[in-house]
Design a protein around this motif. Structure first.
Motif, PDB file in Angstrom:
ATOM      1  N   ALA A 237       1.096  -1.439   0.127  1.00 46.39           N
ATOM      2  CA  ALA A 237      -0.515   0.019   0.253  1.00 46.39           C
ATOM      3  C   ALA A 237       1.000   1.108   0.203  1.00 46.39           C
ATOM      4  N   PRO A 238       1.871   1.575   0.857  1.00 51.17           N
ATOM      5  CA  PRO A 238       2.738   2.430   1.197  1.00 51.17           C
ATOM      6  C   PRO A 238       3.300   3.022  -0.020  1.00 51.17           C
ATOM      7  N   LEU A 239       3.664   1.986  -1.169  1.00 54.80           N
ATOM      8  CA  LEU A 239       4.696   1.846  -2.014  1.00 54.80           C
ATOM      9  C   LEU A 239       3.606   1.690  -3.177  1.00 54.80           C
ATOM     10  N   GLY A 240       2.163   2.777  -3.517  1.00 50.55           N
ATOM     11  CA  GLY A 240       1.877   2.899  -4.149  1.00 50.55           C
ATOM     12  C   GLY A 240       1.055   1.187  -5.267  1.00 50.55           C
ATOM     13  N   ARG A 241       1.871   0.602  -5.014  1.00 50.78           N
ATOM     14  CA  ARG A 241       1.032  -1.228  -5.613  1.00 50.78           C
ATOM     15  C   ARG A 241      -0.063  -1.795  -4.982  1.00 50.78           C
ATOM     16  N   ALA A 242      -0.920  -2.565  -5.737  1.00 52.25           N
ATOM     17  CA  ALA A 242      -1.800  -2.851  -5.539  1.00 52.25           C
ATOM     18  C   ALA A 242      -1.797  -4.151  -4.983  1.00 52.25           C
ATOM     19  N   VAL A 243      -2.739  -3.957  -3.451  1.00 51.17           N
ATOM     20  CA  VAL A 243      -3.336  -4.805  -2.505  1.00 51.17           C
ATOM     21  C   VAL A 243      -4.017  -5.722  -2.849  1.00 51.17           C
ATOM     22  N   ASP A 244      -3.222  -7.124  -2.848  1.00 53.32           N
ATOM     23  CA  ASP A 244      -3.943  -8.819  -2.843  1.00 53.32           C
ATOM     24  C   ASP A 244      -4.857  -8.696  -2.318  1.00 53.32           C
ATOM     25  N   MET A 245      -6.854  -8.078  -2.918  1.00 56.08           N
ATOM     26  CA  MET A 245      -7.826  -8.720  -2.243  1.00 56.08           C
ATOM     27  C   MET A 245      -8.315  -9.768  -1.806  1.00 56.08           C
TER      28      MET A 245
END
Lengths: 277, 238
Positions: A237-245
């Motif tokens: 999240a803080p690195l701007g990558r997609a969170v694996d929902m």
């Protein structure tokens, strides 16, 4: 009667199903606050560095892991500088481990209070989890410094994910902590086993290594550890990558189950705490 | 008002405390000795009444007062309490030695159910009333036992709860301290507060209580005027 004449109390033999009385918890909020504050102020009393320990714990671990695992062993870190990578993993993990080990020992540590005053017993492990949360907030401030040092720009919008994720860690720690604290009243083995358990649990969690390192066929088993999905999301999240929902939802489900189990174990023992401790 | 109706309390005492998993696995289930600490106890403390519990060691006085305080769930029967309770089963519960005197006032006060805001406003006055202004910032562990008791009692005084539960908590301290405690309890009685009271001091019980209840081997043996009950208590075989 000067005051509180409208205050009624009915005490009955316990038995049957007890439930979490949120209204009662709210009435005792002052006590929760004071117990939390007591734990925080006692913890670093008579130490030279005081509250700095809250920051040093994850920071020093980061340095050690960066040297041995990042440099010498050359563990991959998803293209992020290894110190930032490991600090992002250590942040939720250190909170979780501290909260669980403190709350696990909390009931036995407060035996005198339990045998002399009535209050909802759940406040005791809760205060431990909350006091560890204060340490956690301090180490979050350090995160900003670590990211700046390594020139990693945070994604401000996605960083908001950290709020619900931290809450999830707190709920998980409360559930596990409640269960362990109740078991510890009956079997003091628990307090000896907890450090070891937490160590094992850490290696089952992608704290110092990326989840991508786990072989495909173990992924399902791996995802059952709720800290796995949470830690990966924490890093993404803080690195701007997609969170694996998908894996985060699995984590949520396991958190709910573990919380319910911990609460159940706690309430089963709750009635006899004062008789036993 | 306190209403105790048909309360029994059974403790299960393990024959040997087997708290370790290894022994539990080796020896199987616990075996218990059951101990009937209270047998079908009923009593009523009307509001505005001071009732004393009298009985030999092991008669169930402390168990009863803890059931009323909500610490032990009764095995049978019910307890009804109207009005906010101040359980003073031990002075200074929750005191912590490495915290300052002021911090301990806040801690103990909240444990007794006094709102935090009230305490924050009154803390200095409480410390001053205990004659400890000079030590407000000192660690509690550096204070003498007497000073600590004075402080704890000062905090307990601030609890305006109209129902008092007191278990020998006032037996500590010297004569002057006890006189202060008794004076405070008188004031509470005159104000119309309610109290359930455990003590071994006959003079105290006779002077403060409207009625005494004699407990013997977990059951109520008699209740009535203090002088008569003290005579009954003295006639009990041990």
């Amino acid at each position: 009667m000067s005051q509180g004449a409208d205050h009624h109390l009915l005490i009955r033999p316990s038995g049957g199903r007890s439930r979490l009385d949120l209204q009662e918890l709210w009435r005792y909020r002052d006590l929760l606050l004071v117990l939390t504050w007591r734990e925080i102020s006692i913890r670093y009393k008579q130490t030279l560095l005081g509250g700095a320990w809250a920051i040093l714990q994850p920071l020093l671990s980061m340095v050690v892991f960066s040297i041995f695992l990042g440099r010498l062993a050359g563990l991959p870190s998803d293209g992020i500088p290894y110190p930032v990578f490991s600090y992002l993993g250590l942040l939720p993990w250190t909170y979780f481990a501290n909260a669980v080990s403190r709350s696990g020992a909390s009931l036995v540590g407060n035996a005198n209070l339990i045998s002399k005053v009535y209050f909802p017993r759940i406040l005791i492990p809760l205060a431990s989890v909350l006091s560890a949360f204060v340490d956690f907030l301090l180490s979050c401030v350090v995160l900003v410094g670590v990211m700046a040092w390594y020139h990693v720009a945070p994604d401000p919008l996605r960083s908001l994910w950290l709020v619900p994720l931290s809450l999830l860690v707190a709920i998980l720690a409360t559930g596990v902590g409640m269960g362990l604290s109740a078991l510890n009243v009956q079997y003091r083995d628990v307090q000896h086993a907890v450090p070891f358990l937490m160590q094992l649990w850490m290696y089952a969690t992608p704290v110092v290594y990326p989840a991508s390192l786990v072989p495909e066929r173990y992924r399902t088993l791996f995802a059952l550890n709720p800290m796995a999905g949470i830690t990966e999301a924490y890093r993404a999240a803080p690195l701007g990558r997609a969170v694996d929902m998908h894996s985060l939802l699995v984590s949520c489900a396991v958190v709910v189950v573990l919380f319910a189990l911990g609460l159940w174990r706690f309430q089963r023992t709750e009635r006899v705490f004062a008789d036993v401790v | 008002m306190i209403e105790v109706a048909g309360v029994s309390k059974v403790f299960r005492v393990p024959h040997q405390r087997r708290r370790s998993l290894g022994r539990w696995l080796a020896e199987g289930r616990y075996t218990y000795e059951t101990f009937h600490a209270l047998k079908d106890v009923s009593l009523r403390v009307a509001s505005g009444e001071f009732v004393g519990l009298l009985g030999r060691n092991g008669s169930g006085k402390s168990t009863l007062i803890r059931v009323v305080a909500g610490i032990y769930p009764p095995s049978e029967g019910t307890v009804r309490v109207t009005g906010r309770m101040a359980p003073i089963l031990e002075l200074g519960v929750g005191f912590h030695g490495t915290l300052s005197v002021l911090d301990n006032v806040l801690l103990y006060g909240v444990v007794l159910g006094i709102p935090r805001r009230t305490l924050l406003a009154d803390a200095d006055a409480i410390v001053a009333a205990a004659g400890l202004e000079r030590f407000a910032d000192a660690h509690l562990e550096n204070l003498s036992t007497g000073m600590r008791m004075r402080l704890a009692f000062g905090v307990a005084l601030r609890s305006e709860a109209p129902v008092l539960l007191i278990d020998e908590a006032l037996a500590v301290g010297d004569e002057a301290f006890r006189e202060r405690c008794v004076a405070e309890l008188r004031r509470r009685r005159d104000r119309g507060d309610t109290a359930l009271f455990v003590s071994h001091e006959m003079a105290l019980l006779e002077g403060l209580c409207d009625r005494l209840v004699v407990l013997h081997k977990g059951a109520v043996r008699g209740e009535g005027k203090p002088a008569e009950m003290i005579a009954l208590y003295r006639s009990l075989e041990s």
